[in-house]
Design an enzyme around this catalytic site. Sequence first.
Site, PDB file in Angstrom:
ATOM      1  N   TYR A   1     -21.551   1.706  -0.524  1.00  8.76           N
ATOM      2  CA  TYR A   1     -21.796   2.614  -1.638  1.00  8.76           C
ATOM      3  C   TYR A   1     -23.044   2.063  -2.307  1.00  8.76           C
ATOM      4  O   TYR A   1     -23.130   0.856  -2.572  1.00  8.76           O
ATOM      5  CB  TYR A   1     -20.651   2.611  -2.653  1.00  8.76           C
TER       6      TYR A   1
ATOM      7  N   CYS B   1     -22.434  -0.212  -5.336  1.00 11.75           N
ATOM      8  CA  CYS B   1     -21.396  -1.240  -5.246  1.00 11.75           C
ATOM      9  C   CYS B   1     -21.984  -2.638  -5.404  1.00 11.75           C
ATOM     10  O   CYS B   1     -22.901  -3.011  -4.681  1.00 11.75           O
ATOM     11  CB  CYS B   1     -20.695  -1.106  -3.901  1.00 11.75           C
TER      12      CYS B   1
ATOM     13  N   PHE C   1     -20.716  -5.515  -4.624  1.00  6.71           N
ATOM     14  CA  PHE C   1     -20.449  -6.350  -3.458  1.00  6.71           C
ATOM     15  C   PHE C   1     -21.379  -5.981  -2.300  1.00  6.71           C
ATOM     16  O   PHE C   1     -21.826  -6.843  -1.549  1.00  6.71           O
ATOM     17  CB  PHE C   1     -18.986  -6.224  -3.044  1.00  6.71           C
ATOM     18  N   CYS C   2     -21.676  -4.701  -2.167  1.00  6.45           N
ATOM     19  CA  CYS C   2     -22.646  -4.264  -1.152  1.00  6.45           C
ATOM     20  C   CYS C   2     -24.030  -4.804  -1.495  1.00  6.45           C
ATOM     21  O   CYS C   2     -24.784  -5.246  -0.620  1.00  6.45           O
ATOM     22  CB  CYS C   2     -22.691  -2.739  -1.073  1.00  6.45           C
TER      23      CYS C   2
END
Length: 333
Positions: free
Chosen positions: A107, A110, A112-113
């Site tokens: 995403y 995001c 974490f991405c």
Amino acid sequence: MRRVSTLASPTLFRALATGRFEVVTGGTTLGVQHRLLQGALYGSATGCAVRRQWFRFLSGSWGRAASLGVAGALISLAGASVISEDVYAKEPPPPELVPKDVVLYQYEACPFCNKVKAFLDYYDIPYKVMEVNPISKKEIKWSDYKKVPILMVDGEQLVDSSDIIDKLRDKIHLQKSDLNPISSDNEEEKWRKWVDNHLVHVLSPNIYRNTSEALESFDYITRNGNFSFTEKITVKYAGAAAMYFVSKNLKKKYNITDERKALYDAAETWVNALNGREFLGGSKPNLADLAVFGVLRPIRYLRSGRDMVEHTHIGEWYSRMERVVGESSRIKA
């Protein structure tokens, strides 16, 4: 293949709480997982994110004829610039160790991405991006793992941002001593865990602090995410309203009374951890530096991120990180 510059790309969608709630708009009911919405929340109209150059450039009137003193000053400035670039130069792995086919399922907002992308960008590992629709998740139907990020590396599936980074480090044969020449392994791991267990939980209550900030966040999410036209309208307004109330529950869950103070305290905690160093890793970032930078990149140019830089001392470090991480290694055919 063409390398894509990412001067703008925050990433929001990531996990919120488990469970589901129904968003109903215009007779249309969307089953939206809290996890889906939270990811979107963590994003920010900038950063990842949206990595805009926010360095200050000095301007002035030089006169038509440059004196020797001015010329000398210019030479000195040029020399300093070269030295600075050398200090913050990337250190990509040898070409034979760089994976040949890397695809990130993500995403855009995001945190974490974005943490994974910060690692890929810093080490100049070319990667393609597959933006996942957070409602249908059709892009990852093939995977038993239904969260993002998912990183495919030469046909191997890697999941969970911290685990992805650890395995990538091993694949390109980076020794821990290469990543943190000054800080200890224990210090690096301590702060990487702090990012996952504390810092990310401070972001959502801040970007959904009030209705205007919630709309700002979802405007970015819908503009940069993988949504149909109808989904964009529904998610922007229904999602912003829902997340505004969800963020209040998150404050209680993580014992946050003042979300801005919690964000400022987290920023100052990180600055104090640097203890006068340019990076936690010393003269160059280690994995903890990249993790903090990655999760903050989505919010940097949202209202919460702008407030954070204005009211804390984190701005100089963040600016150095923007420089050293540099241009994105994202590619597209």
